[in-house]
Design an enzyme around this catalytic site. Structure first.
Site, PDB file in Angstrom:
ATOM      1  N   LYS A 129     -10.421  -0.807  10.452  1.00 30.77           N
ATOM      2  CA  LYS A 129     -10.565  -2.004   9.613  1.00 30.77           C
ATOM      3  C   LYS A 129     -10.875  -3.223  10.490  1.00 30.77           C
ATOM      4  CE  LYS A 129      -7.345  -0.146   6.232  1.00 30.77           C
ATOM      5  NZ  LYS A 129      -8.001   0.210   4.984  1.00 30.77           N
ATOM      6  N   CYS A 183      -4.588   2.321  -3.837  1.00 29.76           N
ATOM      7  CA  CYS A 183      -3.342   2.837  -3.249  1.00 29.76           C
ATOM      8  C   CYS A 183      -2.202   1.841  -3.439  1.00 29.76           C
ATOM      9  CB  CYS A 183      -3.479   3.164  -1.763  1.00 29.76           C
ATOM     10  SG  CYS A 183      -4.651   4.454  -1.426  1.00 29.76           S
ATOM     11  N   GLN A 218      -4.641  -5.174   6.842  1.00 30.96           N
ATOM     12  CA  GLN A 218      -5.637  -6.090   6.267  1.00 30.96           C
ATOM     13  C   GLN A 218      -5.656  -7.454   6.938  1.00 30.96           C
ATOM     14  OE1 GLN A 218      -7.945  -5.211   4.269  1.00 30.96           O
ATOM     15  NE2 GLN A 218      -7.141  -3.203   3.702  1.00 30.96           N
ATOM     16  N   HIS A 270       0.872  -1.179   0.000  1.00 32.39           N
ATOM     17  CA  HIS A 270       0.000   0.000   0.000  1.00 32.39           C
ATOM     18  C   HIS A 270       0.911   1.232   0.000  1.00 32.39           C
ATOM     19  CE1 HIS A 270      -2.847   2.921   1.764  1.00 32.39           C
ATOM     20  NE2 HIS A 270      -3.819   2.085   1.440  1.00 32.39           N
ATOM     21  N   ASP A 326       2.918  -4.603   7.996  1.00 37.51           N
ATOM     22  CA  ASP A 326       1.734  -3.770   7.825  1.00 37.51           C
ATOM     23  C   ASP A 326       0.543  -4.708   7.961  1.00 37.51           C
ATOM     24  OD1 ASP A 326      -0.530  -2.592   6.830  1.00 37.51           O
ATOM     25  OD2 ASP A 326       0.444  -1.711   5.072  1.00 37.51           O
TER      26      ASP A 326
HETATM   27  C1  LIG Z   1      -2.411  -2.790   3.521  1.00 36.52           C
HETATM   28  C2  LIG Z   1      -2.747  -1.414   4.022  1.00 36.52           C
HETATM   29  N1  LIG Z   1      -1.793  -0.679   4.574  1.00 36.52           N
HETATM   30  C3  LIG Z   1      -2.047   0.546   5.057  1.00 36.52           C
HETATM   31  C4  LIG Z   1      -3.292   1.110   4.988  1.00 36.52           C
HETATM   32  C5  LIG Z   1      -3.494   2.488   5.510  1.00 36.52           C
HETATM   33  O1  LIG Z   1      -4.332   2.476   6.608  1.00 36.52           O
HETATM   34  P1  LIG Z   1      -4.876   3.831   7.213  1.00 36.52           P
HETATM   35  O2  LIG Z   1      -5.384   4.646   6.070  1.00 36.52           O
HETATM   36  O3  LIG Z   1      -5.946   3.394   8.146  1.00 36.52           O
HETATM   37  O4  LIG Z   1      -3.735   4.505   7.911  1.00 36.52           O
HETATM   38  C6  LIG Z   1      -4.326   0.369   4.414  1.00 36.52           C
HETATM   39  C7  LIG Z   1      -5.693   0.894   4.300  1.00 36.52           C
HETATM   40  O5  LIG Z   1      -6.089   1.691   3.494  1.00 36.52           O
HETATM   41  C8  LIG Z   1      -4.036  -0.907   3.906  1.00 36.52           C
HETATM   42  O6  LIG Z   1      -4.998  -1.649   3.341  1.00 36.52           O
END
Ligand SMILES: Cc1ncc(COP(=O)(O)O)c(C=O)c1O
Lengths: 146, 424
Positions: free
Chosen positions: B243, B381, B220, B140, B217
């Site tokens: 999430k 993203c 998910q 991401h 990370d």
């Molecule tokens: C794999 C992953 N990493 C990071 C994020 C970023 O999370 P957040 O926007 O809650 O900081 C997301 C969600 O959009 C994600 O799916």
């Protein structure tokens, strides 16, 4: 689902499947790139402007049905227009798809009026148009719909 | 309509096959009663954010109604109650991920801030020009851009683990990327665009052989798999509350205490200090050293309630339900002509990304929405990942514990409507 049919009219599918004026324009003297960060749609617009008149317009890129059809219809419409007329057309078109002004003299472009019911898709419909404005103003940076 | 008849005969939905009380779980989520465009909401955008159970909504509301006060600073009763609830949530998160100590649980805004914290505190204080950080192609943007900023600041370089066409990491290539210059591995536990579950346990072992710490990370993973930071032996683990059926604006960075102790603060301010004078300031102990300023107290309490909610359901039931749903959905869409699934890893969570021949995902999203089906379309993203597949975007349906087979049927039916409208 009548509003879906209003958005996705036959003309739109036609221009999506067979975009007019698609590809690079040899001899272009104006060029701009547009980008919609939301969906990744990209468009490059080429114009040939002589004595203030747009004599030719073509575009390249990949996008959804709405943005592709809008670019295709726009290039058809621009040919033969003076620069000021093109900018006025931008305002009218923008007014139509955002629902802020009523216009009934947009001809074939009126098929995109259905976009008013889909606020998230206004950026798709206007991408090529913002790019046209940038090309006429000769802005070097890619324009985005943001 | 012909389509509708087709669907009546196609529908092999069987109530009893959903043995894990999904219908009682659904009742916990008030928003699932909503209609959109006159259709019952079919919410399949859970990888973007999950809906919130009543227990979470009430926990926040009760806090504001009865206990609202600042934490860690007052002698009065409300401040004590707020502080107790806040710290109780830290224990809940500690147990959710099996951290050794609650001091290893740092409350942040979300995954994004957690990763930025590690980049700016751990990375910036230790990495030098020429050092390397290993990421993967499926990250991401929030696990890419913080490292790119660090590259500009320090001259470190990024090395990227490639993926195969099923959307799995190439482990042999990963092995070869690890070297003496490697200072950190930062990878997704689960891919948000494809649902791939990465073999993180083995990857961490390999990194540790080289003395390299690993950040996962977990955005998910956290709501879909049991996460045990001790058995994984990861050095940092980041996730977002929203999430995980919890509120937005709250997330967690887990770090091993020894690493966190040695790191400089990320932000300065109140709560993160022990004493301040103009001759010098001493920082507070963990976890407060990394929690400058008044935190998102209601968010933390809501997150605690979400963790309790999930514990009440249990990962065994949840996983069995979600994987059955994924199998059903995968099978149902695979009959649709012109549909291609992006991401066919052997180990997956319930995420179904797809493209339709000749139809842009953005158009799919709009049409599905008018049928009440909420999915995400775009690059998710993950632009480098899209580039790998040579596409600009996908349509993504992502499932949560409250989704049903009936909803999968509605998704499939709506996809057929897209094709019908496009004459495909
Ligand atoms: C794999 C992953 N990493 C990071 C994020 C970023 O999370 P957040 O926007 O809650 O900081 C997301 C969600 O959009 C994600 O799916």
């Amino acid at each position: 689902m009548s509003d879906l049919r209003d958005l996705y009219q036959e003309t739109i599918f036609d221009h999506y499947r067979q975009p007019r004026n698609f590809g690079r324009l040899q001899g272009a003297n104006r060029r701009a790139e547009g980008y919609n960060p939301l969906c990744g749609d990209k468009v490059t617009l080429y114009l040939r402007v002589e004595d203030g008149v747009i004599c030719n317009a073509r575009f390249e890129g990949s996008g959804c049905a709405i943005s592709t059809a809008s670019a295709s219809l726009m290039t058809e419409n621009l040919k033969g227009k003076r620069e000021e007329e093109a900018l006025q057309l931008f305002d009218k078109f923008h007014g139509m798809v955002t629902g802020s002004t009523m216009t009934n003299d947009l001809g074939k472009l009126a098929v995109l009026a259905g976009v008013t019911e889909f606020p998230q898709r206004v950026k798709c419909a206007t991408l090529a148009w913002h790019t046209m404005k940038a090309a006429l103003q000769n802005i070097g940076e890619p324009v985005t719909t943001e | 309509m012909i389509l509708d008849n087709l669907f009546q005969s196609l529908s092999y939905y069987d109530e009893s096959s959903e043995k894990y009380g999904v219908h009682s779980w659904r009742a916990d989520f008030p928003i699932l009663e909503t209609s959109v465009h006159g259709k019952p909401l079919v919410y399949l955008d859970n990888a973007a954010t999950t809906q919130k159970p009543l227990a979470v909504i009430e926990a926040e509301s009760l806090y504001y109604r009865h206990d609202n006060a600042n934490v860690h600073r007052g002698v009065h009763l409300l401040s004590q109650r707020a502080t107790d609830a806040f710290e109780a949530a830290r224990f809940k998160v500690q147990h959710l991920i099996n951290a050794v100590s609650p001091d290893e649980i740092i409350f942040v805004r979300g995954t994004t801030e957690a990763i930025n914290l590690v980049a700016q505190s751990y990375g910036r204080s230790r990495f030098k020009a020429g050092d390397e950080i290993i990421l993967s192609r499926m990250e991401h943007h929030s696990n890419i851009v913080p490292w790119q900023i660090l590259c500009e600041q320090t001259g470190v370089n990024l090395r990227i683990i490639p993926i195969n066409n099923s959307g799995e990491l190439e482990l042999e290539a990963y092995n070869q990327l690890l070297n003496l210059r490697t200072k950190l591995v930062a990878v997704a536990h689960v891919s948000n665009a494809m649902g791939t579950i990465n073999p993180v346990r083995a990857m961490i072992d390999l990194a540790h052989v080289h003395g390299v710490p690993v950040l996962l990370d977990g955005a998910q993973a956290i709501a879909h798999l049991p996460v045990d930071v001790q058995s994984l032996d990861c050095d940092f683990y980041a996730f977002s509350g929203h999430k995980l059926y919890g509120p937005t604006g709250i997330g967690v960075l887990f770090g091993k205490a020894a690493l966190l102790e040695a790191m400089p603060p990320y932000q300065g301010g109140g709560d993160m200090i022990r004493s301040v004078s103009f001759d010098g300031t001493t920082y507070n102990t963990l976890p407060y050293k990394f929690e400058a300023g008044t935190p998102n107290i209601a968010g933390v309490i809501g997150l605690g309630a979400a963790v309790d909610y999930l514990a009440g359901i249990g990962f065994d039931a949840l996983i069995e339900h979600e994987l059955a749903l994924l199998a059903y959905a995968t099978q149902s869409v695979s009959d649709i002509p012109g549909l291609r699934i992006i991401g066919n890893a052997l180990e997956k969570t319930a995420i179904l990304s797809f493209v339709l021949e000749g139809i842009h995902p953005h158009d799919i999203g709009t049409i599905l929405d008018r049928h009440g089906v909420a999915i995400r379309t775009g690059h998710h993203c993950t632009m480098p990942l899209m580039e790998h597949f040579g596409i600009a975007a996908t349509a993504r349906a992502s499932f949560a514990l409250y989704n049903t087979r009936t909803e999968v049927d509605k998704l499939v039916e709506a996809i057929y409507h897209v094709k019908e409208l496009f004459g495909r």
